[in-house]
Scaffold this active site. Structure first.
Site, mmCIF file in Angstrom:
data_model
loop_
_atom_site.group_PDB
_atom_site.id
_atom_site.type_symbol
_atom_site.label_atom_id
_atom_site.label_comp_id
_atom_site.label_asym_id
_atom_site.label_seq_id
_atom_site.Cartn_x
_atom_site.Cartn_y
_atom_site.Cartn_z
ATOM 1 N N ASP A 24 -1.249 -1.555 -4.015
ATOM 2 C CA ASP A 24 -2.600 -1.555 -3.451
ATOM 3 C C ASP A 24 -3.088 -0.110 -3.265
ATOM 4 O OD1 ASP A 24 -4.844 -2.770 -2.335
ATOM 5 O OD2 ASP A 24 -3.974 -2.898 -0.317
ATOM 6 N N HIS A 35 -12.076 -6.626 -1.732
ATOM 7 C CA HIS A 35 -11.234 -5.995 -0.697
ATOM 8 C C HIS A 35 -11.919 -6.183 0.653
ATOM 9 C CE1 HIS A 35 -8.325 -3.294 -2.965
ATOM 10 N NE2 HIS A 35 -8.989 -3.912 -3.928
ATOM 11 N N ALA A 77 -11.530 -8.255 3.003
ATOM 12 C CA ALA A 77 -12.065 -9.618 3.060
ATOM 13 C C ALA A 77 -11.560 -10.432 4.246
ATOM 14 C CB ALA A 77 -11.717 -10.342 1.759
ATOM 15 N N SER A 78 -10.799 -9.814 5.138
ATOM 16 C CA SER A 78 -10.250 -10.583 6.261
ATOM 17 C C SER A 78 -11.351 -11.263 7.067
ATOM 18 C CB SER A 78 -9.438 -9.659 7.194
ATOM 19 O OG SER A 78 -8.116 -9.524 6.728
ATOM 20 N N GLU A 81 -11.345 0.628 -9.096
ATOM 21 C CA GLU A 81 -12.360 0.372 -8.054
ATOM 22 C C GLU A 81 -13.641 1.157 -8.314
ATOM 23 O OE1 GLU A 81 -10.993 0.484 -3.964
ATOM 24 O OE2 GLU A 81 -12.907 1.308 -3.289
ATOM 25 N N SER A 128 0.866 -1.190 0.000
ATOM 26 C CA SER A 128 0.000 0.000 0.000
ATOM 27 C C SER A 128 0.897 1.232 0.000
ATOM 28 C CB SER A 128 -0.868 0.012 1.262
ATOM 29 O OG SER A 128 -0.037 0.239 2.400
ATOM 30 N N ASN A 187 -8.324 -9.772 -1.126
ATOM 31 C CA ASN A 187 -7.314 -9.003 -0.384
ATOM 32 C C ASN A 187 -7.411 -9.243 1.117
ATOM 33 O OD1 ASN A 187 -7.134 -7.934 -2.950
ATOM 34 N ND2 ASN A 187 -7.096 -5.797 -2.264
ATOM 35 N N ASP A 196 -5.298 -8.146 4.704
ATOM 36 C CA ASP A 196 -4.242 -7.465 5.458
ATOM 37 C C ASP A 196 -4.502 -7.574 6.961
ATOM 38 O OD1 ASP A 196 -2.134 -5.941 6.306
ATOM 39 O OD2 ASP A 196 -2.845 -4.047 5.516
ATOM 40 N N THR A 197 -5.723 -7.275 7.369
ATOM 41 C CA THR A 197 -6.036 -7.251 8.806
ATOM 42 C C THR A 197 -5.697 -8.571 9.503
ATOM 43 O OG1 THR A 197 -7.735 -5.589 8.477
ATOM 44 C CG2 THR A 197 -7.942 -6.946 10.441
#
Ligand code: G3H
Ligand code: 13P
Ligand code: ZN
Length: 304
Positions: free
Chosen positions: A81, A207, A209-210, A133, A49, A250, A252-253
């Protein structure tokens, strides 16, 4: 050499699985992700990012990712990102990222088209693919505020893809970034996803999506993290989204959570140890485990 993001997504699209996009901010995160991909013989997309680039430096992250791709036996792509800064987007293209995202989703439709077209022109001239996006993929601040969440719309998606020539598209269908995803029950807008899928063949990206797994949250809490009211996307909804045509997901979290648990747990158990290698190795291992779970969920294990 990096793999082509586009080729990874085309194969995933045809075979109905999703390729995992995982954010990297340092070497340990990257190594945990790549080890997981190696263990499961899965392709993977490493992503930086603008925040990550400002933290670590784009050249450091690029070279780390390149080294991983050269040493690895699985396909690895490198992606920018949520690109918003023209300078960073151009630098990523120049360096040889596999793909860049232009995120102009907060702009009006025409401005988003104009900015995306410009990035497509720069990127395609160098053989770099572009993610754009449409719709809102918010964050905790959006959920808390009254900023209106706008879902992607099938008519607009079709027109947007035709006019911009973007290679894949992130769509706002109810997810948001971070650990606080839903004000109420988790619910993705599957009807919108179906309509969009019927109208365009462009690979679609999810995105925010965690999964924010409860076991990890509880472990983080046990060692002192304050994480009240966190909520992720349930695995069943991820599977459904893939079955309806999402082919890049995606995360990240979940990596942040895993890293946090690794460090907190180690420090609690070894207050006398100040060696950064001892402190960071368990975090790297936690990342590996969580990424393995994600790759299995996405159906990309064995697809390298
Ligand atoms: O899309 C959001 C990712 O989690 C990256 O977050 O901008 O804080 O690095 P960041
Ligand atoms: P999460 O915050 O759900 O991990 O989403 C990450 C993301 O979308 C990065 O672009
Ligand atoms: Zn995102």
């Amino acid at each position: 050499m990096f793999s082509s993001t586009q080729k990874l997504l085309e194969k995933a699209h045809k075979q109905k699985y999703a390729v995992g996009h995982f954010n990297i901010n340092n070497m340990e995160i990257l190594q945990g992700i790549v080890q997981a991909a190696e263990n499961l013989k899965s392709p993977v997309i490493l992503a930086t990012s603008e925040g990550g680039i400002n933290y670590a430096g784009i050249n450091f992250l690029y070279e780390l990712a390149l080294t991983a791709s050269e040493l690895s036996s699985v396909p690895i792509a490198l992606h920018l990102d949520h690109g918003q800064d023209r300078g960073i987007i151009k630098k990523a293209i120049r360096l040889g990222y596999s793909s860049v995202m232009i995120d102009a989703s907060k702009d009006d439709f025409e401005t988003n088209v104009r900015k995306t077209k410009q990035v497509v022109q720069w990127a395609h001239a160098k053989g770099v693919a572009v993610e754009a996006e449409l719709g809102t993929i918010g964050g905790a601040e959006d959920l808390a505020s009254s900023r209106k969440i706008i879902y992607a719309n099938a008519d607009e998606v079709q027109e947007f893809v035709q006019r911009t020539g973007c290679d894949f598209l992130a769509i706002g269908i109810g997810t948001s970034h971070g650990a606080y995803k839903f004000a109420g029950k988790p619910h993705l807008q599957f009807d919108i996803l179906k309509q969009i899928r019927q109208r365009t063949k462009v690979p679609l990206v999810l995105h925010g999506a965690s999964g924010v797994p409860l076991s990890l949250v509880q472990e983080a809490q046990k060692y002192g993290a304050h994480l009240k009211g966190v909520e992720g996307v349930p695995d069943a909804q991820i599977r459904k989204a893939i079955s309806l045509g999402i082919c890049k997901i995606n995360t990240d979290t979940d990596l942040r959570l895993a890293f946090d648990v690794g460090i907190r747990k180690f420090l609690k158990g070894h207050p006398e140890d100040i060696d950064p290698r001892h402190i960071l190795a368990p975090a790297r291992e936690m990342i590996q485990k969580v990424v393995e779970q994600r790759l299995k969920l996405f159906g990309s294990a064995g697809k390298a």
